[in-house]
Design an enzyme around this catalytic site. Structure first.
Site, PDB file in Angstrom:
ATOM      1  N   PHE A   1       0.851  -1.193   0.000  1.00 19.76           N
ATOM      2  CA  PHE A   1       0.000   0.000   0.000  1.00 19.76           C
ATOM      3  C   PHE A   1       0.886   1.241   0.000  1.00 19.76           C
ATOM      4  O   PHE A   1       1.966   1.258   0.605  1.00 19.76           O
ATOM      5  CB  PHE A   1      -0.914  -0.011   1.231  1.00 19.76           C
ATOM      6  CG  PHE A   1      -1.942   1.090   1.220  1.00 19.76           C
ATOM      7  CD1 PHE A   1      -2.895   1.157   0.219  1.00 19.76           C
ATOM      8  CD2 PHE A   1      -1.950   2.059   2.206  1.00 19.76           C
ATOM      9  CE1 PHE A   1      -3.843   2.174   0.199  1.00 19.76           C
ATOM     10  CE2 PHE A   1      -2.887   3.077   2.201  1.00 19.76           C
ATOM     11  CZ  PHE A   1      -3.843   3.140   1.192  1.00 19.76           C
TER      12      PHE A   1
ATOM     13  N   ASP B   1       7.059  -2.375   8.957  1.00 21.51           N
ATOM     14  CA  ASP B   1       5.662  -2.020   8.746  1.00 21.51           C
ATOM     15  C   ASP B   1       4.857  -3.279   9.072  1.00 21.51           C
ATOM     16  O   ASP B   1       4.800  -4.224   8.286  1.00 21.51           O
ATOM     17  CB  ASP B   1       5.415  -1.577   7.309  1.00 21.51           C
ATOM     18  CG  ASP B   1       3.964  -1.164   7.056  1.00 21.51           C
ATOM     19  OD1 ASP B   1       3.065  -1.653   7.767  1.00 21.51           O
ATOM     20  OD2 ASP B   1       3.727  -0.358   6.147  1.00 21.51           O
TER      21      ASP B   1
ATOM     22  N   HIS C   1      -0.173  -5.329   9.001  1.00 21.08           N
ATOM     23  CA  HIS C   1      -0.943  -6.553   8.756  1.00 21.08           C
ATOM     24  C   HIS C   1      -0.574  -7.663   9.746  1.00 21.08           C
ATOM     25  O   HIS C   1      -1.055  -8.787   9.578  1.00 21.08           O
ATOM     26  CB  HIS C   1      -0.665  -7.097   7.341  1.00 21.08           C
ATOM     27  CG  HIS C   1      -0.970  -6.153   6.234  1.00 21.08           C
ATOM     28  ND1 HIS C   1      -0.642  -6.425   4.916  1.00 21.08           N
ATOM     29  CD2 HIS C   1      -1.576  -4.941   6.230  1.00 21.08           C
ATOM     30  CE1 HIS C   1      -1.031  -5.420   4.155  1.00 21.08           C
ATOM     31  NE2 HIS C   1      -1.591  -4.500   4.925  1.00 21.08           N
TER      32      HIS C   1
ATOM     33  N   GLN D   1      -6.899   0.808  11.038  1.00 26.66           N
ATOM     34  CA  GLN D   1      -7.894   1.278  10.076  1.00 26.66           C
ATOM     35  C   GLN D   1      -9.059   0.272  10.023  1.00 26.66           C
ATOM     36  O   GLN D   1      -8.937  -0.869  10.468  1.00 26.66           O
ATOM     37  CB  GLN D   1      -7.209   1.456   8.713  1.00 26.66           C
ATOM     38  CG  GLN D   1      -8.105   1.843   7.578  1.00 26.66           C
ATOM     39  CD  GLN D   1      -8.606   0.647   6.800  1.00 26.66           C
ATOM     40  OE1 GLN D   1      -8.108  -0.474   6.939  1.00 26.66           O
ATOM     41  NE2 GLN D   1      -9.609   0.864   5.978  1.00 26.66           N
TER      42      GLN D   1
ATOM     43  N   LYS E   1      -8.577  -3.459   9.265  1.00 27.60           N
ATOM     44  CA  LYS E   1      -7.450  -4.177   9.856  1.00 27.60           C
ATOM     45  C   LYS E   1      -7.906  -5.214  10.880  1.00 27.60           C
ATOM     46  O   LYS E   1      -9.083  -5.312  11.229  1.00 27.60           O
ATOM     47  CB  LYS E   1      -6.470  -3.194  10.491  1.00 27.60           C
ATOM     48  CG  LYS E   1      -5.791  -2.271   9.483  1.00 27.60           C
ATOM     49  CD  LYS E   1      -4.982  -3.039   8.454  1.00 27.60           C
ATOM     50  CE  LYS E   1      -4.095  -2.151   7.598  1.00 27.60           C
ATOM     51  NZ  LYS E   1      -4.851  -1.235   6.728  1.00 27.60           N
TER      52      LYS E   1
ATOM     53  N   ARG F   1       6.104  18.535  22.783  1.00 32.85           N
ATOM     54  CA  ARG F   1       5.934  18.897  24.195  1.00 32.85           C
ATOM     55  C   ARG F   1       6.188  17.691  25.098  1.00 32.85           C
ATOM     56  O   ARG F   1       5.694  16.589  24.831  1.00 32.85           O
ATOM     57  CB  ARG F   1       4.510  19.410  24.452  1.00 32.85           C
ATOM     58  CG  ARG F   1       4.167  20.673  23.708  1.00 32.85           C
ATOM     59  CD  ARG F   1       2.747  21.108  23.981  1.00 32.85           C
ATOM     60  NE  ARG F   1       2.595  21.662  25.329  1.00 32.85           N
ATOM     61  CZ  ARG F   1       1.433  22.101  25.814  1.00 32.85           C
ATOM     62  NH1 ARG F   1       0.331  22.031  25.061  1.00 32.85           N
ATOM     63  NH2 ARG F   1       1.377  22.606  27.036  1.00 32.85           N
TER      64      ARG F   1
ATOM     65  N   TYR G   1       4.379  25.390  27.429  1.00 31.23           N
ATOM     66  CA  TYR G   1       4.500  25.334  25.967  1.00 31.23           C
ATOM     67  C   TYR G   1       5.964  25.209  25.553  1.00 31.23           C
ATOM     68  O   TYR G   1       6.483  25.952  24.727  1.00 31.23           O
ATOM     69  CB  TYR G   1       3.835  26.557  25.322  1.00 31.23           C
ATOM     70  CG  TYR G   1       2.355  26.597  25.611  1.00 31.23           C
ATOM     71  CD1 TYR G   1       1.478  25.808  24.878  1.00 31.23           C
ATOM     72  CD2 TYR G   1       1.857  27.389  26.637  1.00 31.23           C
ATOM     73  CE1 TYR G   1       0.115  25.816  25.164  1.00 31.23           C
ATOM     74  CE2 TYR G   1       0.499  27.398  26.930  1.00 31.23           C
ATOM     75  CZ  TYR G   1      -0.359  26.612  26.190  1.00 31.23           C
ATOM     76  OH  TYR G   1      -1.704  26.614  26.480  1.00 31.23           O
TER      77      TYR G   1
ATOM     78  N   ARG H   1      -1.644  12.289  18.311  1.00 31.41           N
ATOM     79  CA  ARG H   1      -2.199  11.650  19.497  1.00 31.41           C
ATOM     80  C   ARG H   1      -3.512  10.934  19.191  1.00 31.41           C
ATOM     81  O   ARG H   1      -4.386  11.463  18.506  1.00 31.41           O
ATOM     82  CB  ARG H   1      -2.430  12.682  20.602  1.00 31.41           C
ATOM     83  CG  ARG H   1      -1.165  13.321  21.150  1.00 31.41           C
ATOM     84  CD  ARG H   1      -1.470  14.212  22.343  1.00 31.41           C
ATOM     85  NE  ARG H   1      -2.356  15.303  21.986  1.00 31.41           N
ATOM     86  CZ  ARG H   1      -1.939  16.524  21.621  1.00 31.41           C
ATOM     87  NH1 ARG H   1      -0.639  16.792  21.558  1.00 31.41           N
ATOM     88  NH2 ARG H   1      -2.816  17.469  21.318  1.00 31.41           N
TER      89      ARG H   1
END
Length: 388
Positions: free
Chosen positions: A91, A162, A165, A188, A191, A220, A227, A237
């Protein structure tokens, strides 16, 4: 297939699957004081549980699998001027993630049996600019991690798995997080476990975890009130709601993997008996394959005939899809940093050229069906192939 079954529509288990565990998790997240990771506990708990199941020291949840790859590349110091080796048959997130860092993805041919990165082909295209090699454990079949470890040791090129899968898969008894390199996952919608979207990294040590944590939250540090952005990054996140769903999904993952392992051997044996159909091979060193897809080839077919076959299967209720084209045969590939041209890459990746033209896949939910349904699927497949 008998004549009274010509118009039969098969029924397979639904995907995604959910139960009272997901509902309870969503309500648990809803009732917290905060719905993001800095105000709740679901993401923290999910990371601990996901890392433990995969044998990793640490895990970090992300917005999606593509972002997980981008974040991992950033942690590894990949940037403009660098090269990253990616499988040509995968992909496109793999090459896109590289290009988003400003680096150049270098497509590498794949093996004709497992469809995973050909390590010998990778070795031939390493240059002084090569920083990372990104094997994809395609359809839950591990790339050759032994050969990749040797390549990394000999060249200094870092391995980034990766594992989008490969949830709960094992290589020679070792889990993904026990192989010593960063691994990226996707959650996703299609999956093996899902919250609609989502991703995660497995990190091999505390140093890489701390770097990834900084970069996934705009640089951060934890509990920052001033900050203090210590490094480059973005907002990768995961929300508390996604994590709550994924904790429930994780609880049934290994059981589903075991079912798919058993049913896949049955289905692939049946499909292999159909003239002209060649199932994806298996490296038995991958002693637990998670089976994100059931992939087969029809060597010598055309792209048009393959699409017609997929359409026939869909008409019978079979969730079938054409396989990916080689990444360099997409327009998006050429809009980012790149090297070479289509003709050069095609000559260097003859196996990917063939597989990209003649491969198709079935969604993993078919492998949760009972064996009589799989036998009927094989009959439908044989009839669809025979129809030309």
């Amino acid at each position: 297939m008998s004549s009274n079954r010509v118009d039969e529509v098969l029924t397979f288990p639904a995907w995604p699957q959910h139960g009272p565990e997901e509902r309870a998790g969503l309500l648990r997240a809803l009732d917290q004081e905060g719905w993001w990771r800095n105000g709740g506990s679901e993401v923290d708990s999910f990371e601990e549980e996901f890392a433990a199941l995969h044998g990793a020291p640490r895990a970090l949840a992300t917005t999606n699998g593509t972002h997980a790859l981008e974040l991992a590349l950033s942690v590894l110091g990949v940037g403009p001027g660098d090269e990253v080796l990616v499988p040509s048959f995968t992909f496109i997130s793999c090459s896109l993630a590289v290009q988003r860092t400003g680096a150049v993805p270098v497509p590498v041919d794949v093996r004709p049996d497992t469809y995973c990165l050909d390590v010998d082909a990778a070795a031939r295209v390493i240059t002084p600019r090569t920083k990372v090699v990104m094997p994809v454990h395609l359809a839950g079949q591990f790339a050759d991690m032994d050969a990749l470890a040797e390549l990394s040791s000999a060249t200094g090129v870092t391995v980034l798995q990766d594992a989008a899968h490969a949830h709960a898969a094992r290589w020679r008894g070792r889990r993904v997080g026990e192989l010593g390199s960063i691994a990226a996952f996707s959650f996703q919608n299609g999956k093996l476990m899902t919250a609609g979207e989502g991703g995660a990294l497995l990190l091999p040590d505390e140093e890489s975890y701390q770097e990834a944590y900084l970069r996934h939250g705009c640089g951060r540090p934890p509990k920052d009130r001033l900050y203090e952005h210590r490094t480059q990054g973005s907002n990768y996140r995961m929300t508390e709601f996604s994590a709550a769903v994924l904790r429930a999904q994780l609880s049934r993952l290994e059981e589903q993997v075991a079912v798919r392992e058993e049913r896949s051997r049955h289905l692939m044996a049946a499909l292999a008996r159909i003239p002209g159909v060649v199932p994806q091979g298996r490296d038995e060193r991958g002693d637990v394959k998670s089976h994100y897809m059931a992939m087969v080839r029809l060597p010598g077919t055309t792209a048009e005939r393959r699409l017609a076959l997929v359409d026939r299967l869909i008409s019978h209720g079979v969730p079938a899809f054409v396989a990916f084209p080689p990444v360099y045969r997409t327009s998006g590939f050429w809009e980012g940093p790149h090297t070479g041209d289509v003709d050069d890459l095609a000559k260097r990746c003859p196996v990917a050229e063939e597989i990209g033209n003649d491969c198709l896949w079935l969604h993993h939910r078919v492998l949760l069906a009972d064996t009589p349904v799989l036998d009927r699927l094989a009959e439908v497949f044989a009839s669809a192939v025979a129809a030309g």
